[in-house]
Design an enzyme around this catalytic site. Structure first.
Site, PDB file in Angstrom:
ATOM      1  N   CYS A 133       0.831  -1.204   0.000  1.00 18.77           N
ATOM      2  CA  CYS A 133       0.000   0.000   0.000  1.00 18.77           C
ATOM      3  C   CYS A 133       0.869   1.259   0.000  1.00 18.77           C
ATOM      4  CB  CYS A 133      -0.933  -0.012   1.216  1.00 18.77           C
ATOM      5  SG  CYS A 133      -1.944   1.464   1.342  1.00 18.77           S
ATOM      6  N   CYS A 191      -0.420   4.079   2.189  1.00 18.72           N
ATOM      7  CA  CYS A 191      -0.167   3.906   3.622  1.00 18.72           C
ATOM      8  C   CYS A 191       1.307   4.165   3.959  1.00 18.72           C
ATOM      9  CB  CYS A 191      -0.480   2.476   4.080  1.00 18.72           C
ATOM     10  SG  CYS A 191      -1.976   1.767   3.423  1.00 18.72           S
ATOM     11  N   ASP A 192       2.202   3.646   3.148  1.00 13.26           N
ATOM     12  CA  ASP A 192       3.609   3.574   3.557  1.00 13.26           C
ATOM     13  C   ASP A 192       4.571   4.426   2.735  1.00 13.26           C
ATOM     14  OD1 ASP A 192       2.836   1.737   5.482  1.00 13.26           O
ATOM     15  OD2 ASP A 192       3.072   0.046   4.130  1.00 13.26           O
TER      16      ASP A 192
END
Ligand code: NAP
Length: 337
Positions: free
Chosen positions: A162, A165-166
């Site tokens: 992701c 997300c990261d």
């Protein structure tokens, strides 16, 4: 024993809806609503259903807490300006659901019978069955992984599925995106905001992505391409990813691509296998729901989160969708009773 107790606890809320024909079933346990899955969608549905006095039973599944348990810091979930660790966020949601009266059961559903109400669910030991007059399916989707050496150990330590997300953690660092579809293009383009360089690694010399996404990626000066190679190993110093080993599909020579982050974007698989064709699903396996609601094609069965979402796949969108499912379910039970 514990199940029997749960059954007794459910008798008074469940009695009126099960009074018709309930005695005909040899019910181990019966509920007004059962929720499958404990990601943000399932746990939000549990919070709402429990607050509506529906005493839901939530069944964990094989990845308790869902995909957020595979990530580290979550910085984009509203309400946590200093970020929160993915597993901690899921723990908090669970505690919140329990506080309002949701009960939890570990295990995986192996079979469902949605042909009549109450619906019958069989848990993985094959012996335990649950009966419920409504069902919320939030079993999520699992990111497909490469399955190469070193990958599993480094999930959350350099291997991610992701970018949203990261990606932020890879400021001015080289990263790799694996895949040739729209997701890989989208993730790679997103990652160029942070990374010093993004290498797209694809197993063929042709991309699968739509032309518009390909063009967008090709125009991005920070993206470089390594095509027609098969990833063979994730390289690391056991603390942090250091690169990806790939094999050239023509020469069969192996080489190492240096990177501190590897974003695997080779598709998702919605977790719907247990349904055995009893619900309407689309060509990619996602459960179809009616319009903006969470209602599936079987009355009393609702779906939410990544198992219906091929597009956004965020914790916050999943949570919102879980809220909708619980509210739809509550209305359904109200009408039934
Ligand atoms: P996808 O279209 O199925 O593409 C998966 C890619 O990963 C393919 O290029 C595939 O290679 C590669 N791949 C699969 N297994 C692999 C393996 N074991 N090792 C190496 N490579 C592997 O999946 P997606 O990109 O997630 O897209 C899913 C759907 O969502 C599509 O319909 C897509 O259009 C849509 N989507 C749209 C957008 C957008 O429009 N903005 C964004 C994201 C997703 P091959 O090409 O060789 O099969």
């Amino acid at each position: 024993m514990r199940l029997r107790k749960e059954a007794q606890r459910q008798e008074s809320p469940g009695e009126s809806i099960f009074s018709l024909g309930a005695a005909e079933h040899d019910m181990d346990t019966r509920y007004r609503v059962i929720i499958l899955g404990t990601g943000p969608a399932g746990l939000t549905a549990a919070i709402y259903a429990a607050r509506a006095n529906l005493s839901p039973l939530v069944i964990d599944g094989n990845e308790p807490g869902g995909q957020l348990t595979l990530t580290t810091e979550v910085e984009n979930f509203p309400g946590f300006p200093d970020a929160i660790m993915g597993p901690d966020l899921m723990d908090k949601m669970r505690v919140q659901a329990e506080k309002f009266g949701a009960s939890f059961q570990s295990g995986q559903i192996t079979a469902v019978d949605l042909s009549q109400r109450p619906f019958r669910l069989t848990i993985d030991d094959g012996q335990t069955q649950y009966w419920t007059n409504s069902l919320i399916i939030s079993t999520g989707a699992s990111a497909k992984m490469l399955g190469v050496a070193g990958e599993a150990d480094m999930v959350g330590h350099g291997v991610s599925t992701c970018a949203t997300c990261d990606g932020f953690f890879y400021r001015e660092k080289p990263v790799i995106t694996v895949g040739g579809g729209d997701s890989a293009m989208e993730e790679a383009i997103f990652l160029t905001r942070f990374a010093s360089e993004v290498t797209i690694v694809h197993r063929r010399d042709q991309l699968r992505a739509s032309k518009v996404m390909q063009d967008r990626a090709r125009k991005n000066a920070k993206i470089r391409w390594v095509m027609n190679v098969t990833p063979t190993a994730v390289l690391s110093d056991h603390r942090q990813v250091t690169g990806l080993e790939v094999e050239d599909n023509q020469t069969h020579r192996k080489r190492r691509l240096l990177a501190e982050g590897i974003f695997v974007a080779i598709g998702h698989q919605p977790n719907t296998g247990f349904l055995n064709g009893q619900l309407d699903i689309d060509e990619l396996g996602y459960i179809r729901t009616a319009g903006v609601t969470s209602q599936t094609n079987v009355p009393g069965v609702f779906a939410c989160g990544d198992v219906i979402d091929r597009r956004y796949r965020q914790a916050v969108t999943a949570a919102g969708s879980g809220c909708k499912a619980a509210m739809d379910c509550e209305k359904f039970l109200e009408a039934l009773e």
